[in-house]
Design a protein around this motif. Structure first.
Motif, PDB file in Angstrom:
ATOM      1  N   PHE A  57       0.836  -1.207   0.000  1.00 43.32           N
ATOM      2  CA  PHE A  57       0.000   0.000   0.000  1.00 43.32           C
ATOM      3  C   PHE A  57       0.870   1.255   0.000  1.00 43.32           C
ATOM      4  CE2 PHE A  57      -3.566  -2.665   0.672  1.00 43.32           C
ATOM      5  CZ  PHE A  57      -4.716  -1.899   0.549  1.00 43.32           C
ATOM      6  N   LYS A  58       1.935   1.216   0.788  1.00 42.85           N
ATOM      7  CA  LYS A  58       2.824   2.369   0.884  1.00 42.85           C
ATOM      8  C   LYS A  58       3.523   2.625  -0.442  1.00 42.85           C
ATOM      9  CE  LYS A  58       6.710   4.168   3.592  1.00 42.85           C
ATOM     10  NZ  LYS A  58       7.652   3.893   4.693  1.00 42.85           N
ATOM     11  N   ARG A  59       3.971   1.560  -1.105  1.00 43.64           N
ATOM     12  CA  ARG A  59       4.683   1.701  -2.366  1.00 43.64           C
ATOM     13  C   ARG A  59       3.781   2.238  -3.465  1.00 43.64           C
ATOM     14  NH1 ARG A  59       6.267  -3.185  -2.794  1.00 43.64           N
ATOM     15  NH2 ARG A  59       4.780  -3.904  -4.357  1.00 43.64           N
ATOM     16  N   GLU A  60       2.508   1.855  -3.432  1.00 41.70           N
ATOM     17  CA  GLU A  60       1.569   2.288  -4.454  1.00 41.70           C
ATOM     18  C   GLU A  60       0.901   3.613  -4.124  1.00 41.70           C
ATOM     19  OE1 GLU A  60      -1.136  -0.910  -4.973  1.00 41.70           O
ATOM     20  OE2 GLU A  60       0.413  -2.356  -5.557  1.00 41.70           O
ATOM     21  N   GLY A  61       1.313   4.227  -2.997  1.00 41.24           N
ATOM     22  CA  GLY A  61       0.816   5.549  -2.658  1.00 41.24           C
ATOM     23  C   GLY A  61      -0.631   5.603  -2.212  1.00 41.24           C
TER      24      GLY A  61
END
Length: 273
Positions: free
Chosen positions: A2-6
């Motif tokens: 989730f963090k990587r995909e913003g």
């Protein structure tokens, strides 16, 4: 991911709660299934538990999409960069965790098999928790004096001390029998303190110069859970063979003691922490 995909943190929290709810339902159903299986053969729910762990591990390996392939490659490279000493430390601490959690599950069956009334078990838990409190206050002041070899040596001594339980047949009265059992079981909490109370200190000390601390702790947790599942499976095998909870407990303690001896031989002359 989730963090990587913003994506928003709120979305992550909602999705996590959703998966947790699904997991709770599955846990409730599997608990019922395990009880039914246990009524047929004690080893069946243990096979089920180990199978679930294996499925989870295989899922993580084979169900990764191409988008996650690079991330998994990075994790694999980090794991490969771990040196022998660190892996030895992680395995040793995971084994101690496995000993403390695995043997604890036998406390109540052992007491019942010895004819000790069930309400004494609540008293035992209170004594165990008090012993943890006292031991932790003593150990945390001297944690810097401990080495991995010391942890293994003390753990072996504690496991050997469990052999005193063989004299329970010669002890008259439930109260005196309970006191002996409570003292012996409380001594096992030393291993619990090593694995749960001091493991973070030892691991952090050994990886203070690394930048992949999360990977190391995740690896430690994975090893500990796999060993714990394997130990439950082993307990089922031993219990099915001897049909005696006390002897199962003593045999399991002896097996863990032999493994610690093997670790001591492998790590002899080497400074790990």
């Amino acid at each position: 991911m989730f963090k990587r995909e913003g994506k928003a943190e709120k979305d992550f929290m909602e999705k996590s709660a959703s998966y947790f709810s699904i997991g709770a339902i599955i846990a409730a159903i599997s608990g019922f299934v395990s009880t039914v299986l246990f009524s047929y053969l004690v080893i069946l729910p243990l096979i089920l538990d180990l199978s679930i762990k294996i499925i989870k591990l295989l899922s993580a390996i084979f169900m990764c999409s191409e988008a996650r392939h690079k991330e998994m490659t990075k994790i694999k490279m980090k794991v490969k960069s771990l040196n022998y000493k660190l892996l030895f430390l992680l395995f040793s601490l995971a084994l101690l965790f496995c000993i403390s959690r695995g043997t604890f599950s036998l406390y109540q069956p052992v007491m019942t098999s010895l004819g000790i009334p069930l309400y004494y078990y609540g008293l035992l838990i209170m004594i165990v928790n008090l012993s943890i409190f006292v031991l932790l206050r003593v150990l945390k002041k001297k944690v810097s004096l401990f080495k991995l070899s010391t942890l293994l040596l003390v753990s072996f001594a504690v496991l050997t001390f469990q052999g005193v339980l063989v004299i329970e047949h010669f002890i008259p009265g439930n109260l005196f029998r309970f006191l002996i059992v409570a003292i012996i079981f409380s001594s096992m909490q030393i291993i619990r303190l090593f694995s749960e109370g001091l493991s973070s200190y030892f691991i952090n000390t050994s990886i203070k110069d690394r930048n992949d601390k999360t990977t190391v702790f995740s690896l430690y947790s994975t090893i500990a859970q796999l060993l714990l599942s394997a130990s439950f499976f082993l307990m089922g095998v031993v219990q099915g063979g001897v049909n005696n909870y006390l002897m199962t407990y003593l045999y399991i303690s002896a097996i863990f003691g032999l493994i610690i001896i093997a670790l001591g031989i492998l790590g002899k002359g080497k400074k790990y922490v």
